[in-house]
Design a protein around this motif. Sequence first.
Motif, PDB file in Angstrom:
ATOM      1  N   ILE A  37      -1.439   3.471  -4.747  1.00  0.00           N
ATOM      2  CA  ILE A  37      -0.223   4.288  -4.723  1.00  0.00           C
ATOM      3  C   ILE A  37       0.799   3.777  -5.739  1.00  0.00           C
ATOM      4  CG2 ILE A  37       1.773   4.934  -3.297  1.00  0.00           C
ATOM      5  CD1 ILE A  37      -0.095   4.959  -0.893  1.00  0.00           C
ATOM      6  N   SER A  38       0.822   2.457  -5.945  1.00  0.00           N
ATOM      7  CA  SER A  38       1.842   1.869  -6.821  1.00  0.00           C
ATOM      8  C   SER A  38       1.731   2.330  -8.271  1.00  0.00           C
ATOM      9  CB  SER A  38       1.756   0.342  -6.758  1.00  0.00           C
ATOM     10  OG  SER A  38       0.560  -0.133  -7.364  1.00  0.00           O
ATOM     11  N   PHE A  39       0.618   2.951  -8.645  1.00  0.00           N
ATOM     12  CA  PHE A  39       0.449   3.446 -10.015  1.00  0.00           C
ATOM     13  C   PHE A  39       0.842   4.915 -10.154  1.00  0.00           C
ATOM     14  CE2 PHE A  39      -2.818   0.048  -9.696  1.00  0.00           C
ATOM     15  CZ  PHE A  39      -2.281  -0.812 -10.640  1.00  0.00           C
ATOM     16  N   PHE A  40       1.406   5.493  -9.073  1.00  0.00           N
ATOM     17  CA  PHE A  40       1.736   6.917  -9.101  1.00  0.00           C
ATOM     18  C   PHE A  40       3.179   7.161  -8.668  1.00  0.00           C
ATOM     19  CE2 PHE A  40      -2.823   6.800  -8.703  1.00  0.00           C
ATOM     20  CZ  PHE A  40      -3.271   7.873  -9.455  1.00  0.00           C
ATOM     21  N   ASN A  41       3.721   8.248  -9.160  1.00  0.00           N
ATOM     22  CA  ASN A  41       4.965   8.796  -8.638  1.00  0.00           C
ATOM     23  C   ASN A  41       4.555   9.898  -7.678  1.00  0.00           C
ATOM     24  OD1 ASN A  41       7.557   9.582  -8.126  1.00  0.00           O
ATOM     25  ND2 ASN A  41       7.912  10.510 -10.138  1.00  0.00           N
TER      26      ASN A  41
END
Length: 292
Positions: free
Chosen positions: A37-41
């Motif tokens: 999730i941390s790689f997405f907005n």
Amino acid sequence: MKQSIAKIEWAGYWFILPSAITLILLVSYPLVYGAYISFFNTNLVNKWDFVGLDHYMNIFSNWDFINRIWLTLKYTFFTVAGHFVLGMGLALVLNMNLVGRTFFRAILILPWLLPEVVVGLLWKWLFNPMYGLFNHFLMKMNLISEPVSWLGDNTYAFIAIIIVCIWKGYPMVMMLLLAGLQSISQDMYEAAKIDGCNRFKSFRYVTVPSLMPVLVVTLILDTVWWFKHFTMIWILTQGGPGDATNVVSIDIFKNAFEFFDFGKAAAMAVVVFFVCFLIGFIYRRLFDNGND
């Protein structure tokens, strides 16, 4: 014969399979999914805009997050130090051959058994500036002239959450150290006494080295637990007043569930994971003395 040996070898895998599945579902999957999730907005539903390392770049270029980490480290240091001072002292007392020690062991472990929500609400009432017991007794003893807003003042609020967390967490340290003390052979103390050691020297040269494996494990568990702690701080202050108690766990919660910035919150959680991993690694390097 070969078939029976094969069955025995596979039996071990079948025994650990339920635990392995539980760990994968409850530990490994959330960690991997959080990192993903941390790689997405994202809003976790229909918006998945890939941003790469942008969240991490924003985090480390933002001094507010660095200050949150520093505040959390200070909070964790004082809380864990309080646990070990109080826990070690009570463990040493409860390890003595005293009348009623079983009763006192049961009483002193109660704070750890109480749910965190109950503890947080209980202390919030005690700290209440209008009808809290602390202000009532202090004013009766003429130690203060007017009610103090313990949770509404920047300095007092930080001290207050540390006091509450020390009270809540010391029983775990106490019981682990007490178990370690009871595993030390009395022959070692008798040998030290023959060699001329007094109580202080026996504690330094017998008790502490014998407790070191337990101390290291307890220190790692306690530090990691309170570094990422959330519940009682949120109930007591919600990170206020201002940013006085806005530790990193509160900041992650606000980013995720107040600002709905799930990607940034996940990136912050990943950073916290590596900070906790680093803390454990440093503790083992400093105190383990190569004994694995």
